[in-house]
Every structure is written in C-alpha cells, then in structure tokens.
Design a protein around this motif. Sequence first.
Motif, PDB file in Angstrom:
ATOM      1  N   GLU A 143     -19.361  32.749 -18.551  1.00 52.15           N
ATOM      2  CA  GLU A 143     -20.548  33.451 -18.037  1.00 52.15           C
ATOM      3  C   GLU A 143     -20.152  34.219 -16.786  1.00 52.15           C
ATOM      4  O   GLU A 143     -19.378  33.726 -15.969  1.00 52.15           O
ATOM      5  CB  GLU A 143     -21.629  32.475 -17.576  1.00 52.15           C
ATOM      6  N   ARG A 144     -20.731  35.372 -16.636  1.00 53.95           N
ATOM      7  CA  ARG A 144     -20.549  36.141 -15.402  1.00 53.95           C
ATOM      8  C   ARG A 144     -21.910  36.685 -15.018  1.00 53.95           C
ATOM      9  O   ARG A 144     -22.524  37.455 -15.776  1.00 53.95           O
ATOM     10  CB  ARG A 144     -19.560  37.291 -15.634  1.00 53.95           C
ATOM     11  N   HIS A 145     -22.420  36.236 -13.892  1.00 50.78           N
ATOM     12  CA  HIS A 145     -23.709  36.720 -13.396  1.00 50.78           C
ATOM     13  C   HIS A 145     -23.529  37.316 -12.012  1.00 50.78           C
ATOM     14  O   HIS A 145     -22.812  36.751 -11.186  1.00 50.78           O
ATOM     15  CB  HIS A 145     -24.724  35.577 -13.269  1.00 50.78           C
ATOM     16  N   GLU A 148     -14.594  40.976 -22.894  1.00 52.73           N
ATOM     17  CA  GLU A 148     -13.655  40.546 -21.856  1.00 52.73           C
ATOM     18  C   GLU A 148     -14.067  41.150 -20.523  1.00 52.73           C
ATOM     19  O   GLU A 148     -14.240  42.374 -20.420  1.00 52.73           O
ATOM     20  CB  GLU A 148     -12.222  40.996 -22.210  1.00 52.73           C
ATOM     21  N   CYS A 149     -14.208  40.307 -19.518  1.00 49.72           N
ATOM     22  CA  CYS A 149     -14.495  40.802 -18.169  1.00 49.72           C
ATOM     23  C   CYS A 149     -13.283  41.600 -17.706  1.00 49.72           C
ATOM     24  O   CYS A 149     -12.140  41.185 -17.918  1.00 49.72           O
ATOM     25  CB  CYS A 149     -14.771  39.647 -17.213  1.00 49.72           C
ATOM     26  N   ALA A 150     -13.543  42.750 -17.059  1.00 49.50           N
ATOM     27  CA  ALA A 150     -12.433  43.572 -16.558  1.00 49.50           C
ATOM     28  C   ALA A 150     -11.557  42.776 -15.609  1.00 49.50           C
ATOM     29  O   ALA A 150     -10.370  43.060 -15.450  1.00 49.50           O
ATOM     30  CB  ALA A 150     -12.990  44.807 -15.862  1.00 49.50           C
ATOM     31  N   GLY A 201     -16.388  44.056 -20.016  1.00 49.98           N
ATOM     32  CA  GLY A 201     -17.566  43.197 -20.090  1.00 49.98           C
ATOM     33  C   GLY A 201     -18.722  43.650 -19.211  1.00 49.98           C
ATOM     34  O   GLY A 201     -19.883  43.444 -19.545  1.00 49.98           O
ATOM     35  N   ASN A 202     -18.407  44.276 -18.078  1.00 53.10           N
ATOM     36  CA  ASN A 202     -19.459  44.684 -17.147  1.00 53.10           C
ATOM     37  C   ASN A 202     -20.478  45.635 -17.771  1.00 53.10           C
ATOM     38  O   ASN A 202     -21.630  45.713 -17.340  1.00 53.10           O
ATOM     39  CB  ASN A 202     -18.820  45.306 -15.907  1.00 53.10           C
ATOM     40  N   LEU A 203     -20.039  46.362 -18.823  1.00 53.54           N
ATOM     41  CA  LEU A 203     -20.945  47.309 -19.491  1.00 53.54           C
ATOM     42  C   LEU A 203     -21.899  46.614 -20.465  1.00 53.54           C
ATOM     43  O   LEU A 203     -22.885  47.206 -20.906  1.00 53.54           O
ATOM     44  CB  LEU A 203     -20.127  48.349 -20.261  1.00 53.54           C
ATOM     45  N   LYS A 247     -17.160  48.801  -7.255  1.00 53.24           N
ATOM     46  CA  LYS A 247     -16.528  47.809  -8.142  1.00 53.24           C
ATOM     47  C   LYS A 247     -16.037  48.507  -9.419  1.00 53.24           C
ATOM     48  O   LYS A 247     -16.411  49.628  -9.699  1.00 53.24           O
ATOM     49  CB  LYS A 247     -17.539  46.723  -8.548  1.00 53.24           C
ATOM     50  N   TYR A 248     -15.252  47.756 -10.176  1.00 53.98           N
ATOM     51  CA  TYR A 248     -14.812  48.213 -11.497  1.00 53.98           C
ATOM     52  C   TYR A 248     -14.104  49.562 -11.474  1.00 53.98           C
ATOM     53  O   TYR A 248     -14.263  50.381 -12.371  1.00 53.98           O
ATOM     54  CB  TYR A 248     -15.976  48.164 -12.494  1.00 53.98           C
ATOM     55  N   THR A 249     -13.362  49.800 -10.385  1.00 51.85           N
ATOM     56  CA  THR A 249     -12.392  50.892 -10.333  1.00 51.85           C
ATOM     57  C   THR A 249     -11.075  50.232  -9.937  1.00 51.85           C
ATOM     58  O   THR A 249     -11.072  49.117  -9.427  1.00 51.85           O
ATOM     59  CB  THR A 249     -12.767  51.967  -9.302  1.00 51.85           C
TER      60      THR A 249
HETATM   61 CO    CO Z   1     -17.242  41.075 -15.792  1.00 54.15          CO
END
Ligand code: CO
Length: 423
Positions: free
Chosen positions: A106-108, A152-154, A253-255, A278-280
């Motif tokens: 889980e990622r919250h 998959e989470c980045a 996963g973030n998307l 984030k996510y760069t």
């Molecule tokens: Co993630």
Amino acid sequence: MSDTPKFPNTSRRGFLKAAAGGAAAAATAGQAAAGTPDPAITEVQPWAQGFGDGVDAVPYGMPIEHEAHVVRRNVDWLTADVISSINFTPIHALEGTITPQGCAFERHHSGAIEMTKQDYRLMINGLVDQPLVFTYADLERFPRTVATFFCECAANSGMEWGGAQLQGAQFTHGMIHNMEYTGVSLRTLLNETGIKPEGKWIYVEGADASSNGRSIPLEKALDDVLVAFFANGEALRKEHGYPVRLVVPGWEGNLWVKWLRRIEVTDMPTESREETSKYTDLMPDGRARKWTWEMDAKSVITSPSPQAPVRHGPGPMVITGLAWSGRGAITGVDVSLDGGQNWREARLAAPGEQKALTRFYLDHVWDGSEMLLQARARDETGYVQPTKDQLREIRGRNSVYHNNGIQTWWVKANGEAENVEVS
Ligand code: CO
Ligand code: MTE
C-alpha cells in the motif's frame, strides 16, 4: 517420446537416477521409503481422530495461522508516518504471479479513506462536449474488460541507488503487486463525454485529502487505461481504492489514482506537485528527467533471497523469481550463478503477458558452493535490464525513482543469502 517431462532438470527420471546412483540422499529431493517407521505416517494423527471445522466456521477465510509470516512489512526508517507511507508485498514468500489483495503493498499520501458505493461519484469535466458525473451504479452499466497488470511504485528499489542496503526481496522489490482487474475502459467513458479538439491531456485525482493528482497524455488515456472496481475477482480493498481506482498499465504506480473522483480533460499537463517536486529524476548535471511514466523491464529472484534462504543441502533446488516490463511482454529471463559472468536462460512458467508479472524458474542442481545469484529480464522491445553500474553511469546517484538495475543475492554455502553488489 510422448511422456517427455516438460521440466528439464527436475524430471522424475532425473530424480530416480540420482537416487539409484546411491549418491547419498543429498542428490535427491525425496527420501527412500524404507528404514525406521515414520510416526507421521504410521500413527493416527490428532486431526484424524475427530471432526474438522464446519463450513460455517469462517464465512470469509484468512490464510492458515502457519502462514502468518506472509504479510506486508514496513521499513522503520522509511515509515516517517504511517498515514503517508508505504509497506511492502512479501514477494519472497508468494508464488505464481497474482498478488492477493490482503498482502499487496500500500502507498498512501494521506491515509486510506473509507467510502461507500452510494457516496461514490466520478466527474469528467474540462475540455469535453458534455461534462458528466457517474455514480457507481452508472459505471456498472458500461461494458467491462478483465485484464491482469502489475502496479509498481516508481520508488521501488529506490533505497538501493546508493548501494546494497535492504535485506530481502520484500524490501528491495516489494513495492509491486499484480492483480486481475475488472473495470470499464476509460476510453468508453471519454466517448460518453466527448473530447474537444483542444483536449490533449487528462488530469486525474482521488477523493482523499492528498488527491494525488497527475497528468496523463490523452493518447495513453484512450489506449489501455481502466476505471477498475474489482481486483482478483472481488471488490477492491479499501487500501487499494475502494470502490474505484484507475489502472494505468505499465506506468508508474503514482498514476494509478485510488478513490478516483475526477478526470479533467486539459490542453496541457497540469504540472501538479506529484509531477514537479516528486516523481521526477534528478540527473548528475542537476537537471531533472520528467514524465518518466513507463516502468522499464526489471526482474528479481524471490527465492532464494535473504528472507528465503536455502534450507536443504546440495542437489536439486528451485531458483525462482519475477520479471516484468511496462513496455509490453517479457520475452526471456537469464539467470547467473556467478555474479553476471555466465548466464543461463530461465524457464518462464507461462509466456510473458502484456505489462504483467511473469514467473520464472531455474531448475538447478546445486553443488553446495556459494553463488552470486542474478536475474536479467528482456522484453519484447529488445530492451535488456541493465546492471546497477550501467544505470548509475547515466543517472548518477541522486535518483530515487526508476531503479531497475540487476539485483545480486550472495547465497552462501550454508544457504543464507545477503544483498550485495558486484562490479
Ligand atoms: Co508510488
Ligand atoms: N491515489 C490516491 N488517491 N492517493 C494516494 O496516496 N498513491 C499512489 C497511487 N494512487 C495514491 C494513489 C502511489 S504513489 C502508488 S505507488 C499507488 O497508488 C499504490 O497503490 P496501492 O496502494 O494499491 O499499492
């Protein structure tokens, strides 16, 4: 021969030959049936002396208590706060390819929220011909599709950029799950609203306080994105976005917005917090890579691994792991026992599927000496998973996200395994 075994190194004949050769029990995976009586066979066991549980004992079952170790786990120093944190799938202890929801990571960003189907609304607005709001009951009336994808989470393996750190496949590679989703194609819903010619992107957000808003190019939105409400045959669990989440196959996963509440069609990317701060990926020259949505081909040996040491002596053993690619299907996996000097082609449990986990096996006869185990994935685009050094040459060491370098487990003669790097 028609009865040729499918599994080269573990054929029944192979086992029997090893036994007949008298090469000690170590060369076989079973035990001779002769010798002292085994009370586990000869005695009437307690469970055969009475009744088992009735069918009503557990209306919705949990795994048997002896499997209580197969659970999500945290990394303490990473979990600054449990409501805005992450836990890890116990991939070292799972088999096949499907991740049960109950132990899927889980990622919250602001905790898992609880919502009912009755309260659920999905708004599609912005550069559309007709803005629409869908209730859950509305979504249930559109044609459905079923497909299996990994998420998959980045940040998966992000803690390994600086060097080998976490002791276990669960922690180095466990920000991943693979489920069979049932949902409505986003294309279908966007067809309902219509898209104005200026519409080139969508902005998707969740109903939780963080909203986790992200931009997605319209081309992808109209391709294979799903508005999903079932996973592995049952309703999404609360922690995975009940009642509705976005499934963005092959992309980070973030998307995959959970508790999906709004989709805005825009002419430009929104440049939200989640895609700027984030996510760069910070590069060695100080510039940042942006829009790194696709998850590159990657693999990991799940067993043996630090949490799943070898518990038997020399002889037949199963080396197994998972491979995946956000660009399509896995076409092959190579396994090295000597830190990448020599490679053997692994056996895929089933042909690679699009943007889904593939299980691989190397059916090995272990001589009992130490190994530097590695797996290397290949996908249908011809991409080959890089070494960590190759990755660092281009990306430097400042990155957090998108680490798909080859993992090494040092399996010692005593069967214990350790996370190491070879160069
Ligand atoms: Co993630
Ligand atoms: N969606 C919402 N609404 N809120 C979130 O915090 N986290 C994202 C994504 N979707 C998040 C979200 C991140 S970073 C990841 S990796 C995936 O959900 C994780 O999905 P999971 O919790 O089902 O494993």
